[in-house]
Design an enzyme around this catalytic site. Structure first.
Site, PDB file in Angstrom:
ATOM      1  N   PRO A 120      34.471  33.753  45.619  1.00  0.00           N
ATOM      2  CG  PRO A 120      33.525  36.023  45.672  1.00  0.00           C
ATOM      3  CD  PRO A 120      33.237  34.672  45.712  1.00  0.00           C
ATOM      4  CE1 TYR A 129      44.097  33.835  49.044  1.00  0.00           C
ATOM      5  CE2 TYR A 129      46.134  34.544  47.993  1.00  0.00           C
ATOM      6  CZ  TYR A 129      44.802  34.815  48.378  1.00  0.00           C
ATOM      7  OH  TYR A 129      44.201  36.011  47.947  1.00  0.00           O
ATOM      8  CE1 TYR A 181      42.859  37.134  51.019  1.00  0.00           C
ATOM      9  CE2 TYR A 181      40.402  36.806  50.664  1.00  0.00           C
ATOM     10  CZ  TYR A 181      41.682  36.653  50.258  1.00  0.00           C
ATOM     11  OH  TYR A 181      41.935  36.443  49.154  1.00  0.00           O
ATOM     12  CE  LYS A 226      43.183  29.207  45.437  1.00  0.00           C
ATOM     13  NZ  LYS A 226      44.870  29.144  45.294  1.00  0.00           N
ATOM     14  CG  HIS A 259      51.312  40.910  47.234  1.00  0.00           C
ATOM     15  ND1 HIS A 259      50.001  41.352  47.879  1.00  0.00           N
ATOM     16  CD2 HIS A 259      51.782  41.905  46.782  1.00  0.00           C
ATOM     17  CE1 HIS A 259      49.930  42.660  47.424  1.00  0.00           C
ATOM     18  NE2 HIS A 259      50.945  43.242  46.867  1.00  0.00           N
TER      19      HIS A 259
HETATM   20  P1  RFL Z   1      34.666  34.585  31.618  1.00  0.00           P
HETATM   21  O1  RFL Z   1      35.781  35.540  32.124  1.00  0.00           O
HETATM   22  O2  RFL Z   1      33.551  34.789  32.274  1.00  0.00           O
HETATM   23  O3  RFL Z   1      34.639  34.429  30.156  1.00  0.00           O
HETATM   24  C1  RFL Z   1      33.473  34.140  29.348  1.00  0.00           C
HETATM   25  C2  RFL Z   1      33.548  34.973  28.173  1.00  0.00           C
HETATM   26  O4  RFL Z   1      32.402  34.276  27.195  1.00  0.00           O
HETATM   27  C3  RFL Z   1      31.639  35.233  26.524  1.00  0.00           C
HETATM   28  N1  RFL Z   1      30.424  34.694  26.381  1.00  0.00           N
HETATM   29  C4  RFL Z   1      29.794  34.305  24.895  1.00  0.00           C
HETATM   30  N2  RFL Z   1      30.675  34.428  23.829  1.00  0.00           N
HETATM   31  C5  RFL Z   1      30.122  34.053  22.657  1.00  0.00           C
HETATM   32  N3  RFL Z   1      28.881  33.624  22.572  1.00  0.00           N
HETATM   33  C6  RFL Z   1      28.020  33.537  23.772  1.00  0.00           C
HETATM   34  N4  RFL Z   1      26.881  33.196  23.972  1.00  0.00           N
HETATM   35  C7  RFL Z   1      28.584  33.986  25.007  1.00  0.00           C
HETATM   36  N5  RFL Z   1      28.375  33.916  26.293  1.00  0.00           N
HETATM   37  C8  RFL Z   1      29.249  34.460  27.088  1.00  0.00           C
HETATM   38  C9  RFL Z   1      31.562  36.526  27.809  1.00  0.00           C
HETATM   39  O5  RFL Z   1      31.382  37.628  27.187  1.00  0.00           O
HETATM   40  C10 RFL Z   1      33.116  36.289  28.066  1.00  0.00           C
HETATM   41  O6  RFL Z   1      33.875  37.019  27.618  1.00  0.00           O
HETATM   42  O7  RFL Z   1      34.953  32.881  32.094  1.00  0.00           O
HETATM   43  P2  RFL Z   1      36.386  32.346  31.925  1.00  0.00           P
HETATM   44  O8  RFL Z   1      37.297  32.284  31.007  1.00  0.00           O
HETATM   45  O9  RFL Z   1      35.959  30.813  32.693  1.00  0.00           O
HETATM   46  O10 RFL Z   1      37.087  33.025  33.307  1.00  0.00           O
HETATM   47  C11 RFL Z   1      36.332  32.760  34.624  1.00  0.00           C
HETATM   48  C12 RFL Z   1      36.854  34.096  35.637  1.00  0.00           C
HETATM   49  O11 RFL Z   1      36.526  35.370  34.864  1.00  0.00           O
HETATM   50  C13 RFL Z   1      36.223  34.057  36.800  1.00  0.00           C
HETATM   51  O12 RFL Z   1      36.427  32.834  37.290  1.00  0.00           O
HETATM   52  C14 RFL Z   1      37.020  35.476  37.618  1.00  0.00           C
HETATM   53  O13 RFL Z   1      36.665  36.508  37.373  1.00  0.00           O
HETATM   54  C15 RFL Z   1      36.437  34.989  39.027  1.00  0.00           C
HETATM   55  N6  RFL Z   1      37.104  35.943  39.988  1.00  0.00           N
HETATM   56  C16 RFL Z   1      38.417  35.835  40.575  1.00  0.00           C
HETATM   57  N7  RFL Z   1      39.051  34.611  40.318  1.00  0.00           N
HETATM   58  C17 RFL Z   1      40.305  34.573  40.882  1.00  0.00           C
HETATM   59  O14 RFL Z   1      41.092  33.777  40.216  1.00  0.00           O
HETATM   60  N8  RFL Z   1      41.047  35.550  41.818  1.00  0.00           N
HETATM   61  C18 RFL Z   1      40.115  36.489  42.060  1.00  0.00           C
HETATM   62  O15 RFL Z   1      40.766  37.232  42.746  1.00  0.00           O
HETATM   63  C19 RFL Z   1      38.750  36.718  41.572  1.00  0.00           C
HETATM   64  N9  RFL Z   1      38.059  37.655  42.050  1.00  0.00           N
HETATM   65  C20 RFL Z   1      36.359  37.028  40.605  1.00  0.00           C
HETATM   66  C21 RFL Z   1      36.789  37.948  41.497  1.00  0.00           C
HETATM   67  C22 RFL Z   1      34.906  37.250  40.123  1.00  0.00           C
HETATM   68  C23 RFL Z   1      34.459  38.742  40.227  1.00  0.00           C
HETATM   69  N10 RFL Z   1      33.121  38.765  39.582  1.00  0.00           N
HETATM   70  C24 RFL Z   1      32.673  39.930  39.238  1.00  0.00           C
HETATM   71  C25 RFL Z   1      32.277  37.461  39.107  1.00  0.00           C
HETATM   72  C26 RFL Z   1      36.181  39.027  42.185  1.00  0.00           C
HETATM   73  C27 RFL Z   1      34.887  39.308  41.195  1.00  0.00           C
HETATM   74  C28 RFL Z   1      34.208  40.513  41.719  1.00  0.00           C
HETATM   75  C1  PHB Z   2      40.643  41.128  43.967  1.00  0.00           C
HETATM   76  O1  PHB Z   2      41.801  41.792  44.176  1.00  0.00           O
HETATM   77  O2  PHB Z   2      39.795  41.416  43.202  1.00  0.00           O
HETATM   78  C2  PHB Z   2      40.350  39.927  44.819  1.00  0.00           C
HETATM   79  C3  PHB Z   2      41.386  39.474  45.653  1.00  0.00           C
HETATM   80  C4  PHB Z   2      41.391  38.421  46.416  1.00  0.00           C
HETATM   81  C5  PHB Z   2      40.062  37.670  46.352  1.00  0.00           C
HETATM   82  C6  PHB Z   2      39.166  37.965  45.450  1.00  0.00           C
HETATM   83  C7  PHB Z   2      39.408  39.250  44.693  1.00  0.00           C
HETATM   84  O3  PHB Z   2      40.062  36.676  47.230  1.00  0.00           O
END
Ligand code: RFL
Ligand code: PHB
Length: 390
Positions: free
Chosen positions: A295, A387, A204, A299, A75
């Site tokens: 979120p 962004y 957004y 990032k 995009h």
């Molecule tokens: P993770 O992905 O949470 O991975 C951590 C892993 O550690 C494991 N764990 C353990 N393993 C062994 N022993 C233990 N005691 C443990 N405790 C935990 C877990 O099972 C897991 O597999 O962390 P990491 O690598 O720091 O990554 C961070 C990202 O996953 C997170 O920041 C993003 O998902 C946030 N996020 C978004 N980030 C973006 O860059 N762009 C986005 O568009 C975006 N949208 C989002 C998001 C997060 C969301 N949620 C559900 C929180 C949208 C949502 C809805």
């Molecule tokens: C997503 O596609 O899950 C998404 C996109 C943009 C955001 C957060 C989540 O800022």
């Protein structure tokens, strides 16, 4: 208790842990990844979707970006919308070739796990870390449980990549740190639906009922989010109510929301969390274990990847050049960048969420900010640059 030795123990197979493991493996530094969940679990949970150019470049260098480049949606802009008025931010206009790639986090995880197993990186699923001993001394040890059996591993360094609710941050002397927290008074209700996107790019939107985000995963799968109350119950949101609310909040001239089967519904808290150290002796925190951004800036995943790169550089210099200063500057280098991203994510969150009554002072400020963005090239460029990733 089985004892063994490894240079780096990585806790958690999320974006941070797996990216770090692949880099260390490429540099011939031995490591093991301990992940508490099953492979199937981590490869199927729906989370982030925005991959910055910087992250794509990292994945490309590691040789894991082929499918991302083939199937990801590139995009060149996003839409910002305020009470029905749309404004397009064109990345290409300001930033030459930089763009974002829309590709589900679980697809990133599949690609990284596949590469790890293919390259013989030690990756243990259902291995839950229970404690870390002697983070300041010479007998650093990680305790974990597998199949009900307690085991321990000796190592030089621990990378705590275990997310916000992991164990590694609790092994750090947090009481000596400054913790910064901000809870926003709302949640995000996220859905995944079998329906083609209604817009070629993300939208957004601020609406008097609250924030809405139109995103996607593929030409046939859409992803949407709605701002809901922080004590909201999913059972209050029937499919019909969700579609009606999305249609209302995303409404704009010539926009028609496409409706389809909702196959996933979840609630996500919106919060910020920071600590002033990401290193505690030989324990290094990376990704969500160290910081949470709201979120709205897309990032979280990208910060996790960027942390992994900087941590890797430190470990590389230590193991291959005998230099420790790079590793010692990990925390300060990352914190400066993460604060920048915190500020942008907070800005986007405040701009698009309803947190004060319509026509209050705060609402009028939001409107003034949006109008400024629509009339100022400098303001639009600033959003584009943040962004896409600095
Ligand atoms: P993770 O992905 O949470 O991975 C951590 C892993 O550690 C494991 N764990 C353990 N393993 C062994 N022993 C233990 N005691 C443990 N405790 C935990 C877990 O099972 C897991 O597999 O962390 P990491 O690598 O720091 O990554 C961070 C990202 O996953 C997170 O920041 C993003 O998902 C946030 N996020 C978004 N980030 C973006 O860059 N762009 C986005 O568009 C975006 N949208 C989002 C998001 C997060 C969301 N949620 C559900 C929180 C949208 C949502 C809805
Ligand atoms: C997503 O596609 O899950 C998404 C996109 C943009 C955001 C957060 C989540 O800022």
């Amino acid at each position: 208790l089985v004892n063994s030795n490894v240079s780096v123990v990585i806790i958690g197979a999320g974006p941070a842990g797996l990216t770090l493991a692949l880099q260390l493996n490429k540099a011939g530094i031995d490591c093991i990844v301990l992940e508490k969940h099953t492979r199937q679990y981590i490869e199927t949970r729906t989370r982030a979707g925005v991959i910055e150019q910087n992250s794509l470049d990292v994945f490309e260098k590691l040789g894991v970006a082929d499918r991302m480049k083939r199937e990801g949606l590139r995009h060149n802009g996003i839409y910002l919308s305020f009470e029905g008025v749309r404004h397009h931010i064109d990345f290409g206009k300001y930033l030459n070739d930089k763009a974002i790639t829309i590709y589900g986090q679980q697809e990133v995880i599949k690609d990284l796990v596949h590469a790890c197993l293919d390259r013989n990186v030690a990756l243990e699923f259902e291995a839950s870390v229970t404690g870390i001993l002697d983070i300041d001394g010479a007998t650093l040890k990680v305790f974990f449980e597998r199949d009900g059996v307690s085991q321990a591993m000796n190592c030089n360094f621990v990378a705590g990549c275990d997310g916000f609710h992991g164990v590694s941050r609790s092994a750090a002397p947090i009481s000596t740190c400054h913790v910064y927290e901000k809870e926003y008074p709302f949640n995000w209700l996220g859905i995944l639906a079998d329906v083609p996107p209604s817009s070629p790019e993300l939208i957004y939107a601020f609406h008097k009922n609250g924030f809405a985000l139109h995103s996607m995963r593929s030409p046939s799968i859409s992803r949407f989010y709605l701002q809901v109350a922080d004590n909201e119950d999913l059972s209050n949101w029937s499919d019909q109510r969700i579609w009606e609310e999305l249609a209302l909040r995303l409404q704009a001239e010539n926009f028609q929301l496409k409706i389809g089967f909702i196959k996933d519904k979840s609630l996500t808290p919106v919060r910020s969390f920071m600590i002033d150290h990401m290193q505690f002796g030989n324990l290094f925190l990376a990704g969500d274990a160290a910081h949470i951004v709201p979120p709205t800036g897309g990032k979280g995943l990208n910060l996790a990847v960027a942390d992994a790169v900087t941590l890797y550089q430190g470990l590389f210099d230590y193991f291959h050049k005998g230099i420790k200063s790079t590793l010692l500057s990990y925390s300060s280098r990352r914190l400066a960048s993460v604060w920048r991203v915190q500020e942008f994510s907070d800005f986007m969150t405040n701009l698009f969420h309803l947190s004060s009554p319509i026509d209050s002072f705060e609402h009028r400020l939001q409107k003034a900010r949006f109008t400024y963005i629509t009339t100022s090239e400098a303001a639009s460029k600033s959003i584009a640059e943040n962004y896409v990733g600095i």
